[in-house]
Design a protein around this motif. Structure first.
Motif, PDB file in Angstrom:
ATOM      1  N   LYS A  57       0.850  -1.191   0.000  1.00 29.08           N
ATOM      2  CA  LYS A  57       0.000   0.000   0.000  1.00 29.08           C
ATOM      3  C   LYS A  57       0.881   1.235   0.000  1.00 29.08           C
ATOM      4  CE  LYS A  57      -2.964  -3.220   0.934  1.00 29.08           C
ATOM      5  NZ  LYS A  57      -1.933  -4.255   1.142  1.00 29.08           N
ATOM      6  N   TYR A  58       1.948   1.167   0.810  1.00 30.36           N
ATOM      7  CA  TYR A  58       2.884   2.289   0.887  1.00 30.36           C
ATOM      8  C   TYR A  58       4.192   1.893   0.217  1.00 30.36           C
ATOM      9  CZ  TYR A  58       5.863   5.974   2.749  1.00 30.36           C
ATOM     10  OH  TYR A  58       6.736   7.022   2.864  1.00 30.36           O
ATOM     11  N   ILE A  59       4.647   2.711  -0.697  1.00 28.67           N
ATOM     12  CA  ILE A  59       5.927   2.445  -1.343  1.00 28.67           C
ATOM     13  C   ILE A  59       6.929   3.452  -0.804  1.00 28.67           C
ATOM     14  CG2 ILE A  59       7.171   2.409  -3.547  1.00 28.67           C
ATOM     15  CD1 ILE A  59       4.510   1.634  -4.862  1.00 28.67           C
ATOM     16  N   PRO A  84       2.139  18.127   1.334  1.00 29.86           N
ATOM     17  CA  PRO A  84       0.926  17.519   0.782  1.00 29.86           C
ATOM     18  C   PRO A  84       1.238  16.374  -0.187  1.00 29.86           C
ATOM     19  CG  PRO A  84       0.769  19.909   0.703  1.00 29.86           C
ATOM     20  CD  PRO A  84       2.166  19.587   1.143  1.00 29.86           C
ATOM     21  N   GLY A  85       0.333  15.418  -0.224  1.00 32.03           N
ATOM     22  CA  GLY A  85       0.424  14.350  -1.208  1.00 32.03           C
ATOM     23  C   GLY A  85       1.485  13.309  -0.931  1.00 32.03           C
ATOM     24  N   THR A  86       1.904  13.172   0.313  1.00 26.18           N
ATOM     25  CA  THR A  86       2.913  12.162   0.636  1.00 26.18           C
ATOM     26  C   THR A  86       2.294  10.935   1.305  1.00 26.18           C
ATOM     27  OG1 THR A  86       3.391  13.555   2.560  1.00 26.18           O
ATOM     28  CG2 THR A  86       4.961  13.614   0.762  1.00 26.18           C
ATOM     29  N   ALA A  87       0.985  10.757   1.107  1.00 27.03           N
ATOM     30  CA  ALA A  87       0.275   9.557   1.556  1.00 27.03           C
ATOM     31  C   ALA A  87      -0.004   9.523   3.059  1.00 27.03           C
ATOM     32  CB  ALA A  87       1.008   8.287   1.116  1.00 27.03           C
ATOM     33  N   LYS A  88      -0.077  10.686   3.688  1.00 31.51           N
ATOM     34  CA  LYS A  88      -0.376  10.707   5.129  1.00 31.51           C
ATOM     35  C   LYS A  88      -1.766  10.136   5.412  1.00 31.51           C
ATOM     36  CE  LYS A  88       0.314  15.143   5.251  1.00 31.51           C
ATOM     37  NZ  LYS A  88       0.779  15.354   3.869  1.00 31.51           N
ATOM     38  N   SER A  89      -2.766  10.635   4.695  1.00 26.18           N
ATOM     39  CA  SER A  89      -4.134  10.148   4.923  1.00 26.18           C
ATOM     40  C   SER A  89      -4.259   8.688   4.518  1.00 26.18           C
ATOM     41  CB  SER A  89      -5.136  10.983   4.114  1.00 26.18           C
ATOM     42  OG  SER A  89      -5.012  12.337   4.448  1.00 26.18           O
ATOM     43  N   TRP A  90      -3.597   8.363   3.447  1.00 24.22           N
ATOM     44  CA  TRP A  90      -3.620   7.009   2.909  1.00 24.22           C
ATOM     45  C   TRP A  90      -3.028   6.010   3.911  1.00 24.22           C
ATOM     46  CZ3 TRP A  90      -5.499   4.275  -1.035  1.00 24.22           C
ATOM     47  CH2 TRP A  90      -4.781   3.228  -1.597  1.00 24.22           C
ATOM     48  N   GLU A 156      -5.900  16.363   9.320  1.00 21.88           N
ATOM     49  CA  GLU A 156      -5.572  17.801   9.253  1.00 21.88           C
ATOM     50  C   GLU A 156      -5.659  18.453  10.630  1.00 21.88           C
ATOM     51  OE1 GLU A 156      -4.406  18.800   6.535  1.00 21.88           O
ATOM     52  OE2 GLU A 156      -5.288  17.651   4.914  1.00 21.88           O
ATOM     53  N   ASN A 199      -0.253  18.651   7.448  1.00 21.48           N
ATOM     54  CA  ASN A 199       0.780  19.008   6.480  1.00 21.48           C
ATOM     55  C   ASN A 199       1.339  20.391   6.760  1.00 21.48           C
ATOM     56  OD1 ASN A 199      -0.101  21.055   4.531  1.00 21.48           O
ATOM     57  ND2 ASN A 199      -1.680  19.565   3.976  1.00 21.48           N
ATOM     58  N   ILE A 233       5.122   4.451  -7.688  1.00 21.77           N
ATOM     59  CA  ILE A 233       3.928   4.862  -6.944  1.00 21.77           C
ATOM     60  C   ILE A 233       2.838   5.314  -7.908  1.00 21.77           C
ATOM     61  CG2 ILE A 233       2.995   6.581  -5.337  1.00 21.77           C
ATOM     62  CD1 ILE A 233       5.850   6.702  -4.087  1.00 21.77           C
ATOM     63  N   ARG A 237      -0.811   3.464  -8.510  1.00 21.04           N
ATOM     64  CA  ARG A 237      -2.043   4.135  -8.093  1.00 21.04           C
ATOM     65  C   ARG A 237      -2.925   4.481  -9.291  1.00 21.04           C
ATOM     66  NH1 ARG A 237      -4.701   3.380  -4.679  1.00 21.04           N
ATOM     67  NH2 ARG A 237      -5.444   5.450  -4.198  1.00 21.04           N
TER      68      ARG A 237
HETATM   69  N1  LIG Z   1       4.817   6.603  -0.964  1.00 19.81           N
HETATM   70  C1  LIG Z   1       3.601   6.355  -1.454  1.00 19.81           C
HETATM   71  N2  LIG Z   1       3.148   5.085  -1.544  1.00 19.81           N
HETATM   72  C2  LIG Z   1       1.913   4.814  -2.012  1.00 19.81           C
HETATM   73  N3  LIG Z   1       1.044   5.762  -2.426  1.00 19.81           N
HETATM   74  C3  LIG Z   1       1.440   7.038  -2.372  1.00 19.81           C
HETATM   75  C4  LIG Z   1       2.720   7.408  -1.876  1.00 19.81           C
HETATM   76  N4  LIG Z   1       2.825   8.754  -1.941  1.00 19.81           N
HETATM   77  C5  LIG Z   1       1.657   9.215  -2.435  1.00 19.81           C
HETATM   78  N5  LIG Z   1       0.814   8.203  -2.695  1.00 19.81           N
HETATM   79  C6  LIG Z   1      -0.536   8.317  -3.227  1.00 19.81           C
HETATM   80  O1  LIG Z   1      -0.878   9.683  -3.286  1.00 19.81           O
HETATM   81  C7  LIG Z   1      -2.261   9.853  -3.070  1.00 19.81           C
HETATM   82  C8  LIG Z   1      -2.507  10.992  -2.083  1.00 19.81           C
HETATM   83  O2  LIG Z   1      -2.154  10.629  -0.800  1.00 19.81           O
HETATM   84  P1  LIG Z   1      -2.833  11.301   0.474  1.00 19.81           P
HETATM   85  O3  LIG Z   1      -4.146  11.888   0.147  1.00 19.81           O
HETATM   86  O4  LIG Z   1      -2.765  10.299   1.550  1.00 19.81           O
HETATM   87  O5  LIG Z   1      -1.811  12.492   0.748  1.00 19.81           O
HETATM   88  P2  LIG Z   1      -1.699  13.404   2.045  1.00 19.81           P
HETATM   89  O6  LIG Z   1      -0.288  13.288   2.475  1.00 19.81           O
HETATM   90  O7  LIG Z   1      -2.764  13.077   3.019  1.00 19.81           O
HETATM   91  O8  LIG Z   1      -1.906  14.835   1.419  1.00 19.81           O
HETATM   92  P3  LIG Z   1      -2.596  16.143   2.071  1.00 19.81           P
HETATM   93  O9  LIG Z   1      -1.543  16.793   2.926  1.00 19.81           O
HETATM   94  O10 LIG Z   1      -2.889  16.980   0.851  1.00 19.81           O
HETATM   95  O11 LIG Z   1      -3.797  15.709   2.824  1.00 19.81           O
HETATM   96  C9  LIG Z   1      -2.815   8.527  -2.629  1.00 19.81           C
HETATM   97  O12 LIG Z   1      -3.535   7.974  -3.697  1.00 19.81           O
HETATM   98  C10 LIG Z   1      -1.586   7.694  -2.347  1.00 19.81           C
HETATM   99  O13 LIG Z   1      -1.803   6.369  -2.694  1.00 19.81           O
END
Ligand SMILES: Nc1ncnc2c1ncn2[C@@H]1O[C@H](COP(=O)(O)OP(=O)(O)OP(=O)(O)O)[C@@H](O)[C@H]1O
Ligand SMILES: [Mg+2]
Length: 359
Positions: A57-59, A84-90, A156, A199, A233, A237
């Motif tokens: 799930k996480y790479i 942002p976008g570093t998969a924190k929520s994921w 958040e 973030n 990644i 995805r």
């Molecule tokens: N290292 C990773 N491994 C797997 N998926 C990733 C990785 N980095 C980003 N993604 C993908 O990027 C997408 C966005 O991730 P997510 O929404 O969790 O980001 P976030 O860190 O919560 O951003 P924000 O700060 O904007 O809320 C997801 O679809 C996720 O799968």
């Protein structure tokens, strides 16, 4: 279920979680569905003894996930922090799914998040007719997680007003939630913990008080270290999301993914991949998540208004939209990149033409 637009992690990966539970012989903390080892395996992927293949799930860095999981067995809560976008929520969703089998005990932090949403509210009809009572109390997702001995998520965290954030201090240090109206309290059961995300780019953030910070272990999720990792990644995805969105086209050619990722990385780093040319950086974050969505919208265009194959013309609009967040500054940045970098690359002529048509 068939028509759910977005399934929760525990629904989507029910089969994997099931297999892991069966294969997992290690010790599980009270109220955990899996051992810490199995939770990490669920997130990072791997092969079980019986040959079953668990998808990643996480790479990224294995240690980051191990530290996150290990934190959750201690009395400290987990804060996933990063751009942002570093998969924190994921990651937060998948951790909750693996540990508690349920990722929906969730408080979405906004500037308008109230104390009631963190603690509890009231069913006003019951409150008026019978006065304050256990029955009239409406528990927040956090309060439910406490009584169930499960993981709660706060998204958040830094967008939540500081005084409301501090509600968490008592919950995290005393593991109780006072209910003065009933002269009572709710005590957390074993297995309860909190995963928060924040973030560092949000404007108007409410910094955590140091008292609250001390209740958290902060784990920073980094931007993908290498281009190869980021391509992996994005490819993964985009493939998964294309399926979920029922996009009737072919997965994009690696060439197109590589090009988009390269544009994102170069603008993010402020220099070309070969390190030879310095570049101005756009105001936006150029996150992996945005690269994914540029490709997804491109695929939708190709599928419904093209021949099903993703081409430069299909990604151009999304690309420009992702880069130009500030209509003055970013246009300058983008035009310079377009003319000095994109135009000069022999096999990028199609992308250059397509982008010129958009701005
Ligand atoms: N290292 C990773 N491994 C797997 N998926 C990733 C990785 N980095 C980003 N993604 C993908 O990027 C997408 C966005 O991730 P997510 O929404 O969790 O980001 P976030 O860190 O919560 O951003 P924000 O700060 O904007 O809320 C997801 O679809 C996720 O799968
Ligand atoms: Mg998020």
């Amino acid at each position: 279920m068939m028509n759910t637009l977005r399934q929760h992690a525990e629904q989507l990966f029910a089969h994997e979680l099931d297999e892991l539970q069966k294969a997992d012989t290690r010790q599980r903390p009270t109220n955990w569905n899996l051992s810490p080892w199995a939770v990490a395996t669920y997130l990072l992927g791997g092969r079980l003894d019986n040959g079953f293949e668990v998808s990643a799930k996480y790479i990224g860095n294995r240690r980051v996930i191990e530290i996150a999981v290990a934190t959750l067995v201690t009395d400290r809560a987990l804060l996933l922090y990063g751009v942002p976008g570093t998969a924190k929520s994921w990651v937060s969703e998948h951790l909750a799914a693996a540990i508690s089998g349920d990722s929906t005990r969730l408080v979405q932090g906004t500037a308008g998040t109230s104390e009631e949403q963190m603690r509890y509210g009231w069913n006003y009809a019951l409150l008026l007719s019978k006065g304050p009572s256990k029955e009239a109390l409406v528990p927040s997702p956090l309060m439910k997680a406490m009584s169930d001995g499960r993981i709660a998520r706060v998204e958040e965290l830094t967008r939540i007003p500081a005084d409301v954030q501090d509600t968490l201090i008592t919950i995290l240090s005393e593991k109780t939630l006072p209910i003065p109206e009933l002269s009572s309290e709710a005590q957390a059961n074993r297995g309860f913990n909190v995963i928060a995300t924040a973030n560092n780019r949000d404007k108007g953030v409410n910094e955590l008080s140091s008292a609250l910070k001390r209740r958290f272990n902060t784990v920073v999720l980094p931007v993908p270290a290498t281009e190869a990792e980021e391509i992996a990644i994005v490819t993964k995805r985009v493939g998964e999301m294309g399926k979920a969105l029922e996009l009737p086209s072919e997965p994009p050619a690696l060439k197109e993914v590589r090009r988009i990722v390269q544009v994102f990385r170069e603008l993010r780093d402020g220099q070309t991949a070969d390190g030879k040319t310095k570049l101005k950086q756009p105001t936006g974050t150029m996150s992996t998540a945005e690269a994914i969505s540029v490709l997804n919208s491109g695929i939708a265009l190709a599928a419904h208004f093209g021949d099903g194959t993703l081409r430069a013309g299909d990604v151009a609009a999304g690309l420009v939209g992702a880069i130009i967040k500030d209509p003055v500054q970013d246009v300058v940045v983008w035009k310079e990149y377009l003319e000095t970098v994109v135009k000069e690359r022999d096999d990028w002529k199609d992308l250059y033409r397509a982008c010129r048509e958009v701005i």
